[in-house]
Design an enzyme around this catalytic site. Structure first.
Site, PDB file in Angstrom:
ATOM      1  N   TYR A 152      20.415 -13.254  16.687  1.00 54.32           N
ATOM      2  CA  TYR A 152      19.505 -12.941  17.800  1.00 54.32           C
ATOM      3  C   TYR A 152      18.100 -13.488  17.507  1.00 54.32           C
ATOM      4  O   TYR A 152      17.461 -14.075  18.380  1.00 54.32           O
ATOM      5  CB  TYR A 152      19.477 -11.422  17.974  1.00 54.32           C
ATOM      6  CG  TYR A 152      18.831 -10.913  19.235  1.00 54.32           C
ATOM      7  CD1 TYR A 152      19.388 -11.174  20.481  1.00 54.32           C
ATOM      8  CD2 TYR A 152      17.687 -10.114  19.180  1.00 54.32           C
ATOM      9  CE1 TYR A 152      18.814 -10.663  21.650  1.00 54.32           C
ATOM     10  CE2 TYR A 152      17.110  -9.591  20.332  1.00 54.32           C
ATOM     11  CZ  TYR A 152      17.677  -9.882  21.568  1.00 54.32           C
ATOM     12  OH  TYR A 152      17.097  -9.370  22.710  1.00 54.32           O
TER      13      TYR A 152
ATOM     14  N   ALA B  20      18.084 -17.236  18.059  1.00 54.21           N
ATOM     15  CA  ALA B  20      18.069 -17.583  19.483  1.00 54.21           C
ATOM     16  C   ALA B  20      16.686 -17.360  20.081  1.00 54.21           C
ATOM     17  O   ALA B  20      16.136 -18.232  20.768  1.00 54.21           O
ATOM     18  CB  ALA B  20      19.110 -16.755  20.234  1.00 54.21           C
TER      19      ALA B  20
END
Length: 246
Positions: free
Chosen positions: A158, A161
């Site tokens: 995460y 990203a």
């Protein structure tokens, strides 16, 4: 052209922060609200109902941000059905987490998170940017995270990203600024949503100077401001909304 034809598209707009943004934009702007959802049509219709309850209007649109063809087909079909419509505001909000220690992370857990958050940003923004450039106006707001700013243990996928979207925000903002298009990122900390429901709030609050989790509405006010004409000289910025965590 009447403002009736001007739209704000919010990806992942059916729940949590996305839903709050839809409702706030309906209150604060004259935009029609275009609520994207992937699978949960009921939740999207509920968000639309709440948009209408505050005096706004809008539509729901189904596509999977991680699938370029799905995005392209849905947005092209939508545009053909209303040739006069313009999407002036894009909020890239759709994202998923698949948390776990990196050592144990499966390729699927890495790829799913990257595909939704990072490739989703590309797929939707790439589809809409040309029209914004031709119209010489646009607002792109990328929902990132404190994970992308400072990193969070158990969220390497995460963080990767969101960190990538932060860098992309800064680059894209420089490419399009001359055409009155702003590109900014909003980085929430711990916000009360489905995504944080399983976290140990009592323990985590001790890390937060404000000593509480934030609300989706607090995030939505910031997004609505960035989506407005008032924010025209703010671009390439990453604005944290974290209760003081750095």
């Amino acid at each position: 052209m009447s403002t009736q034809n001007k739209y704000a598209l919010i990806t992942g707009g059916s729940r949590g922060i996305g839903k709050a943004i839809c409702i706030q934009l309906a209150k604060d702007s004259e935009y029609e609200i275009l609520i994207n959802y992937k699978a949960n049509k009921e939740a999207a219709l509920q968000t639309l109902k709440e948009v209408e309850a505050v005096g706004g209007s809008g539509q729901i649109i189904q596509f999977d941000v991680s699938n370029f063809e799905s995005v392209q087909t849905a947005l092209n079909t939508w545009q053909e059905q209303q040739p006069d419509a313009i999407i002036e505001v894009l909020v890239n909000n759709a994202g998923i987490t698949k948390d776990g220690l990196f050592m144990w992370m499966k390729p699927q857990e890495w790829n799913d998170v990257i595909n939704t958050s990072l490739n989703g940003f590309f797929n939707v923004t790439n589809q809409l940017i040309e029209k914004m450039l031709l119209n010489r106006y646009g607002r792109i707001i990328n929902m990132v995270s404190i994970s992308g700013l400072k990193g969070v243990s158990g969220q390497t996928n995460y963080s990767a990203a969101k960190g990538a979207i932060i860098a992309a925000t800064k680059s894209l903002s420089q490419e399009v600024a001359k055409r009155n298009i702003t590109v900014n990122a909003v980085a929430p900390g711990f916000i009360i949503t489905d995504m944080t429901a399983d976290l140990d709030e009592a323990t985590l609050k001790k890390m937060i100077p404000a000593n509480r989790f934030g609300t989706p509405e607090e995030v939505a006010h910031l997004v609505a401001f960035l989506a407005s004409k008032k924010a025209s000289y703010i671009t390439g910025e990453v604005i944290g909304i974290t209760g003081g965590i750095h």
